[in-house]
Design an enzyme around this catalytic site. Structure first.
Site, PDB file in Angstrom:
ATOM      1  N   GLY A   1     -21.478  -3.206 -21.544  1.00  0.00           N
ATOM      2  CA  GLY A   1     -21.467  -1.775 -21.813  1.00  0.00           C
ATOM      3  C   GLY A   1     -20.542  -1.528 -22.988  1.00  0.00           C
ATOM      4  N   HIS A   2     -21.124  -1.343 -24.172  1.00  0.00           N
ATOM      5  CA  HIS A   2     -20.319  -1.148 -25.376  1.00  0.00           C
ATOM      6  C   HIS A   2     -20.372   0.322 -25.774  1.00  0.00           C
ATOM      7  CE1 HIS A   2     -20.774  -5.674 -26.490  1.00  0.00           C
ATOM      8  NE2 HIS A   2     -19.992  -5.459 -25.459  1.00  0.00           N
TER       9      HIS A   2
ATOM     10  N   LYS B   1     -14.909  -4.160 -27.855  1.00  0.00           N
ATOM     11  CA  LYS B   1     -15.622  -4.929 -28.896  1.00  0.00           C
ATOM     12  C   LYS B   1     -16.646  -4.067 -29.620  1.00  0.00           C
ATOM     13  CE  LYS B   1     -16.918  -7.838 -25.715  1.00  0.00           C
ATOM     14  NZ  LYS B   1     -16.094  -7.391 -24.588  1.00  0.00           N
TER      15      LYS B   1
ATOM     16  N   ASP C   1     -14.571  -5.553 -21.660  1.00  0.00           N
ATOM     17  CA  ASP C   1     -14.166  -4.147 -21.810  1.00  0.00           C
ATOM     18  C   ASP C   1     -12.950  -3.994 -22.722  1.00  0.00           C
ATOM     19  OD1 ASP C   1     -16.178  -3.499 -19.917  1.00  0.00           O
ATOM     20  OD2 ASP C   1     -14.806  -4.132 -18.336  1.00  0.00           O
TER      21      ASP C   1
ATOM     22  N   SER D   1      -6.276  -0.214 -33.040  1.00  0.00           N
ATOM     23  CA  SER D   1      -7.082   0.960 -32.703  1.00  0.00           C
ATOM     24  C   SER D   1      -6.264   1.883 -31.802  1.00  0.00           C
ATOM     25  CB  SER D   1      -8.353   0.493 -32.006  1.00  0.00           C
ATOM     26  OG  SER D   1      -8.999   1.568 -31.386  1.00  0.00           O
TER      27      SER D   1
ATOM     28  N   LYS E   1     -16.596  -0.908 -30.479  1.00  0.00           N
ATOM     29  CA  LYS E   1     -16.003  -0.113 -31.550  1.00  0.00           C
ATOM     30  C   LYS E   1     -15.692  -1.005 -32.766  1.00  0.00           C
ATOM     31  CE  LYS E   1     -11.955   2.183 -33.127  1.00  0.00           C
ATOM     32  NZ  LYS E   1     -10.873   3.112 -33.016  1.00  0.00           N
TER      33      LYS E   1
ATOM     34  N   GLY F   1      -7.545   5.000 -30.616  1.00  0.00           N
ATOM     35  CA  GLY F   1      -8.435   6.016 -30.024  1.00  0.00           C
ATOM     36  C   GLY F   1      -9.866   5.550 -30.153  1.00  0.00           C
TER      37      GLY F   1
ATOM     38  N   GLN G   1     -18.899  -9.260 -22.727  1.00  0.00           N
ATOM     39  CA  GLN G   1     -17.917  -9.736 -21.728  1.00  0.00           C
ATOM     40  C   GLN G   1     -16.674 -10.292 -22.455  1.00  0.00           C
ATOM     41  OE1 GLN G   1     -21.445 -10.990 -21.108  1.00  0.00           O
ATOM     42  NE2 GLN G   1     -21.634  -8.945 -20.307  1.00  0.00           N
TER      43      GLN G   1
HETATM   44  P1  IMP Z   1     -22.660 -10.631 -14.045  1.00  0.00           P
HETATM   45  O1  IMP Z   1     -22.440 -10.828 -15.504  1.00  0.00           O
HETATM   46  O2  IMP Z   1     -23.404  -9.364 -13.725  1.00  0.00           O
HETATM   47  O3  IMP Z   1     -23.285 -11.847 -13.403  1.00  0.00           O
HETATM   48  O4  IMP Z   1     -21.230 -10.458 -13.332  1.00  0.00           O
HETATM   49  C1  IMP Z   1     -20.298 -11.530 -13.256  1.00  0.00           C
HETATM   50  C2  IMP Z   1     -18.870 -11.008 -13.441  1.00  0.00           C
HETATM   51  O5  IMP Z   1     -18.709 -10.569 -14.784  1.00  0.00           O
HETATM   52  C3  IMP Z   1     -18.536  -9.784 -12.566  1.00  0.00           C
HETATM   53  O6  IMP Z   1     -17.169  -9.859 -12.208  1.00  0.00           O
HETATM   54  C4  IMP Z   1     -18.755  -8.605 -13.494  1.00  0.00           C
HETATM   55  O7  IMP Z   1     -18.002  -7.473 -13.135  1.00  0.00           O
HETATM   56  C5  IMP Z   1     -18.274  -9.215 -14.807  1.00  0.00           C
HETATM   57  N1  IMP Z   1     -18.888  -8.580 -15.974  1.00  0.00           N
HETATM   58  C6  IMP Z   1     -20.141  -8.737 -16.425  1.00  0.00           C
HETATM   59  N2  IMP Z   1     -20.328  -8.021 -17.543  1.00  0.00           N
HETATM   60  C7  IMP Z   1     -19.171  -7.414 -17.823  1.00  0.00           C
HETATM   61  C8  IMP Z   1     -18.731  -6.566 -18.888  1.00  0.00           C
HETATM   62  O8  IMP Z   1     -19.467  -6.242 -19.829  1.00  0.00           O
HETATM   63  N3  IMP Z   1     -17.446  -6.144 -18.815  1.00  0.00           N
HETATM   64  C9  IMP Z   1     -16.599  -6.515 -17.826  1.00  0.00           C
HETATM   65  N4  IMP Z   1     -16.956  -7.308 -16.819  1.00  0.00           N
HETATM   66  C10 IMP Z   1     -18.239  -7.763 -16.824  1.00  0.00           C
END
Ligand code: IMP
Length: 426
Positions: A40-41, A16, A13, A414, A18, A416, A225
């Site tokens: 989630g981008h 990336k 989070d 960045s 943007k 904003g 991630q």
């Molecule tokens: P999983 O990837 O769903 O197996 O989750 C494993 C860990 O990675 C958990 O703590 C999730 O909240 C974290 N996680 C997975 N994807 C993201 C992401 O895109 N952003 C932030 N945390 C993530």
């Protein structure tokens, strides 16, 4: 920019999406190299917000090919919905490709993950429940043969693979968790309609990347991630099941390390984490809430409130080393606009000893006491500033301190969500 990796320097989070969108303007190919719909981008163009989970953040540039590489895991239902959502907003997706070899997240992966996390209760990982861990587990197990993206083109083969998988999965679902088994028909019926729609995007991903390298095309490898969620380099076991670090771009796409020219590490001006696991600079009080409110720190994928805290210079330094970062993109600097002073963690103390990099044993990391330095805030809005020279001296000093702590220069700032709220430093 010949071959650039965009990697998250914290726990995900970082923004990336943007940064990838901005670099995609100059790129021929954007490649997502790991992860799946757990990501989630967010990309904001002209005030319009696009939330992407699977599709690479270059998709809004029609001349840029976007590949989901073999290292990703694809949920065909999510992919279909994401493509339909983009098409409904006038984004063609004709430039999208998915590697034959990417593994497929199936309904039984999501079911098993849900049952496992429920059974673990408060001791769980706090995953996104998108079936990511179970899909990568099957990939590593190899037998019975899991479903890969190209298998979605053939109904007979898909049904056979589901049959083989359910012989094993139903033992877990029925006997370990006491739940009713899944039938081959129900799983097939769930997946096949989506498979028919998305399988036309299938391609030989390795060939596409290798041909692009040989033709000296400009390529951006987009990580999902972040560094400390990496299966090997992160805060295990509270990590994801793939390799977000820059080296993951090699594994996930089939390129050698020497093909990479640049590694841009995206670092948010403060720290957040979703799910369980250690977060040394977390602030569970008012300051953390302020960061959450001002930074809209709620998960793009799950809607969960993110845990928030101060910038961690030890994390930045360690991540720069783990990724071989060549520069840093500092994001969300404007979130700190209202603060009179800003704490920054410059070291860890453990049993009277100072540490300057993150210990690899997570239980040691749980024991560290962050050592803070207070930097002056700027107390004015940065959102309309477009050039480094316009930034107040305190904001410049803050960014320079990040570079100093990480040992890597800052190339992008960045202020904003919008594309235009970005400073590219020379
Ligand atoms: P999983 O990837 O769903 O197996 O989750 C494993 C860990 O990675 C958990 O703590 C999730 O909240 C974290 N996680 C997975 N994807 C993201 C992401 O895109 N952003 C932030 N945390 C993530």
């Amino acid at each position: 920019m010949a071959c650039t990796v965009v990697v998250g320097g914290q726990w995900g989070d970082e923004g990336k999406g943007k940064i990838t969108d901005i670099l995609a303007e100059q790129a021929d190919l954007v490649v997502r190299y790991q992860g799946g719909s757990n990501a989630g981008h967010t990309v904001v163009v002209g005030g319009e917000e696009f939330k992407l989970h699977l599709i690479p953040s270059g998709i809004l540039h029609p001349d840029c090919t976007c590949l989901m590489a073999g290292g990703t895991v694809i949920d065909p239902l999510v992919l279909r919905d994401e493509i339909e959502g983009l098409k409904a907003r006038g984004v063609s997706c004709d430039n999208l490709r998915v590697s034959y070899t990417a593994h497929v997240v199936m309904p039984y992966h999501k079911r098993i993950e849900e049952l496992a996390e429920q059974a673990r209760g408060r001791g769980g990982i706090g995953t996104t429940l998108r079936g990511i861990g179970p899909a990568y587990t099957d990939k590593a197990a190899r037998m019975p043969r899991p479903v890969r993206f190209r298998d979605l083109t053939d109904a007979h083969r898909l049904r056979e693979l589901i049959t083989g998988q359910l012989e094993h999965k139903n033992i877990i679902i029925e006997h370990q968790y006491g739940q009713p088994p899944l039938t081959v028909d129900e799983v097939f019926q769930q997946v096949w309609p989506a498979a028919q729609e998305v399988s036309s995007y299938a391609t030989d991903g390795h060939r596409l990347v290798q041909d692009s390298l040989r033709a000296r095309k400009r390529i951006v490898f987009e990580g999902a991630q972040g560094t400390f969620l990496d299966l090997d380099c992160g805060t295990y076991p509270f990590v994801t099941s793939s390799h977000p670090v820059a080296g993951g771009a090699c594994l996930g796409t089939g390129i050698g390390p020497t093909a990479i020219d640049e590694v841009i590490m995206v670092t948010k001006a403060y720290t957040t984490r979703v799910g369980a696991g250690v977060l040394p600079t977390e602030d569970e009080g008012d300051a953390g809430q302020l960061l959450r409110d001002h930074g809209h720190e709620y998960g793009t994928t799950t809607g969960r409130p993110r845990r928030c805290g101060w910038l961690d210079g030890v994390v930045a330094r360690t991540a720069a080393m783990l990724n071989g970062a060549t520069s840093i993109a500092v994001t969300k600097l404007d979130v700190l606009d209202s603060l009179a002073t800003i704490p920054v963690c410059v070291g860890y103390e453990i049993d009277g000893v100072m540490l300057d990099i993150v210990p690899s044993w997570p239980e040691d990391l749980e024991k560290v006491k962050p050592v803070y330095e207070e930097l002056a805030g700027w107390q004015q809005p940065l959102g309309d500033m477009r050039k480094w020279d316009q930034l107040p001296s305190q904001a410049q000093a803050y960014v320079e301190r990040i570079a100093e702590l990480a040992g890597v220069p800052v190339s992008i700032v960045s202020v904003g969500q919008g594309r235009e709220q970005t400073m590219l430093l020379g």
